[in-house]
Design a protein around this motif. Structure first.
Motif, PDB file in Angstrom:
ATOM      1  N   GLU A 140      46.582  33.304  48.617  1.00  0.00           N
ATOM      2  CA  GLU A 140      45.355  33.092  49.394  1.00  0.00           C
ATOM      3  C   GLU A 140      44.258  32.512  48.490  1.00  0.00           C
ATOM      4  OE1 GLU A 140      42.332  35.664  52.229  1.00  0.00           O
ATOM      5  OE2 GLU A 140      44.052  36.702  51.347  1.00  0.00           O
ATOM      6  N   THR A 153      41.475  43.208  40.278  1.00  0.00           N
ATOM      7  CA  THR A 153      42.499  44.253  40.235  1.00  0.00           C
ATOM      8  C   THR A 153      43.641  43.890  41.181  1.00  0.00           C
ATOM      9  OG1 THR A 153      41.284  45.420  41.958  1.00  0.00           O
ATOM     10  CG2 THR A 153      40.913  46.151  39.695  1.00  0.00           C
ATOM     11  N   GLU A 154      43.415  42.882  42.037  1.00  0.00           N
ATOM     12  CA  GLU A 154      44.438  42.466  43.017  1.00  0.00           C
ATOM     13  C   GLU A 154      45.608  41.784  42.313  1.00  0.00           C
ATOM     14  OE1 GLU A 154      44.908  42.783  46.199  1.00  0.00           O
ATOM     15  OE2 GLU A 154      42.970  43.602  46.820  1.00  0.00           O
ATOM     16  N   ALA A 155      46.766  42.408  42.375  1.00  0.00           N
ATOM     17  CA  ALA A 155      47.939  41.787  41.757  1.00  0.00           C
ATOM     18  C   ALA A 155      48.939  41.337  42.820  1.00  0.00           C
ATOM     19  CB  ALA A 155      48.602  42.760  40.794  1.00  0.00           C
ATOM     20  N   HIS A 156      48.605  41.555  44.096  1.00  0.00           N
ATOM     21  CA  HIS A 156      49.525  41.187  45.172  1.00  0.00           C
ATOM     22  C   HIS A 156      49.697  39.674  45.263  1.00  0.00           C
ATOM     23  CE1 HIS A 156      48.251  45.260  46.598  1.00  0.00           C
ATOM     24  NE2 HIS A 156      49.568  45.348  46.662  1.00  0.00           N
ATOM     25  N   GLU A 157      50.946  39.272  45.389  1.00  0.00           N
ATOM     26  CA  GLU A 157      51.295  37.856  45.434  1.00  0.00           C
ATOM     27  C   GLU A 157      50.578  37.154  46.591  1.00  0.00           C
ATOM     28  OE1 GLU A 157      52.553  34.921  43.435  1.00  0.00           O
ATOM     29  OE2 GLU A 157      52.883  36.933  42.671  1.00  0.00           O
ATOM     30  N   ASP A 158      50.495  37.819  47.758  1.00  0.00           N
ATOM     31  CA  ASP A 158      49.864  37.172  48.913  1.00  0.00           C
ATOM     32  C   ASP A 158      48.372  36.914  48.678  1.00  0.00           C
ATOM     33  OD1 ASP A 158      49.429  39.901  48.970  1.00  0.00           O
ATOM     34  OD2 ASP A 158      49.552  40.090  51.141  1.00  0.00           O
ATOM     35  N   LYS A 159      47.719  37.821  47.949  1.00  0.00           N
ATOM     36  CA  LYS A 159      46.299  37.615  47.603  1.00  0.00           C
ATOM     37  C   LYS A 159      46.175  36.421  46.659  1.00  0.00           C
ATOM     38  CE  LYS A 159      43.006  40.242  49.241  1.00  0.00           C
ATOM     39  NZ  LYS A 159      42.168  39.718  50.292  1.00  0.00           N
ATOM     40  N   LYS A 160      47.089  36.339  45.700  1.00  0.00           N
ATOM     41  CA  LYS A 160      47.066  35.218  44.743  1.00  0.00           C
ATOM     42  C   LYS A 160      47.217  33.901  45.479  1.00  0.00           C
ATOM     43  CE  LYS A 160      49.028  37.439  40.683  1.00  0.00           C
ATOM     44  NZ  LYS A 160      50.098  37.438  39.700  1.00  0.00           N
ATOM     45  N   VAL A 164      44.382  39.464  36.007  1.00  0.00           N
ATOM     46  CA  VAL A 164      44.366  40.806  36.586  1.00  0.00           C
ATOM     47  C   VAL A 164      43.704  41.808  35.643  1.00  0.00           C
ATOM     48  CG1 VAL A 164      45.805  42.667  37.523  1.00  0.00           C
ATOM     49  CG2 VAL A 164      46.407  40.284  37.980  1.00  0.00           C
ATOM     50  N   TRP A 194      44.349  33.214  37.852  1.00  0.00           N
ATOM     51  CA  TRP A 194      44.266  34.580  38.350  1.00  0.00           C
ATOM     52  C   TRP A 194      44.465  35.513  37.172  1.00  0.00           C
ATOM     53  CZ3 TRP A 194      43.481  35.298  43.608  1.00  0.00           C
ATOM     54  CH2 TRP A 194      43.571  36.619  44.077  1.00  0.00           C
TER      55      TRP A 194
END
Length: 128
Positions: free
Chosen positions: A99, A90-97, A110, A108
């Motif tokens: 990482e 469910t993580e769509a944040h660029e920083d998580k991607k 979503v 990735w």
């Protein structure tokens, strides 16, 4: 080594949601893949017991060991270092991607997702 199994490619699904594992399992099985399941990163690592895994699909947010830590741990295992990993999250944040990519994830996807999306990613990345 069972000869009957050699033609099938094996995918490991690591996700704490049983219903999500089921959806992905059915889609992969229908597409001809052998499927192994794990409920979190620790269990996922336990499944990497020397058997041939052609691709891993992992969630990011899981109890016990999250997906990013799991990816980093897989990349430390000589036998599985080059196994492609798809993050299904469910993580769509660029920083998580970022990482995830730095940890070694190759794709990735979503949630919510269409099974076809996952199958396309798997077909593109799975080891021969």
């Amino acid at each position: 080594m069972m000869v009957a199994n050699d033609s099938k490619k094996t995918v490991l699904i690591v996700d704490d949601s049983a219903s999500l594992r089921q959806v992905v399992h059915i889609a992969l099985a229908n597409a001809g893949y052998e499927v192994v399941e794990a409920a979190d990163g620790n269990e996922g690592l336990a499944r990497l017991d020397g058997r041939r895994i052609h691709l891993i699909i992992s969630d990011v947010n899981m109890p016990n060991m999250d997906g990013i830590s799991f990816v980093k741990a897989v990349k430390q295992l000589p036998e599985y270092r080059f196994t492609p990993i798809i993050m299904l999250t469910t993580e769509a944040h660029e920083d998580k991607k970022i990482e995830g990519q730095m940890a070694g994830a190759k794709a990735w996807v979503v949630k919510p997702f269409q099974p076809e999306q996952v199958l396309r990613a798997v077909a593109k990345l799975i080891l021969p």
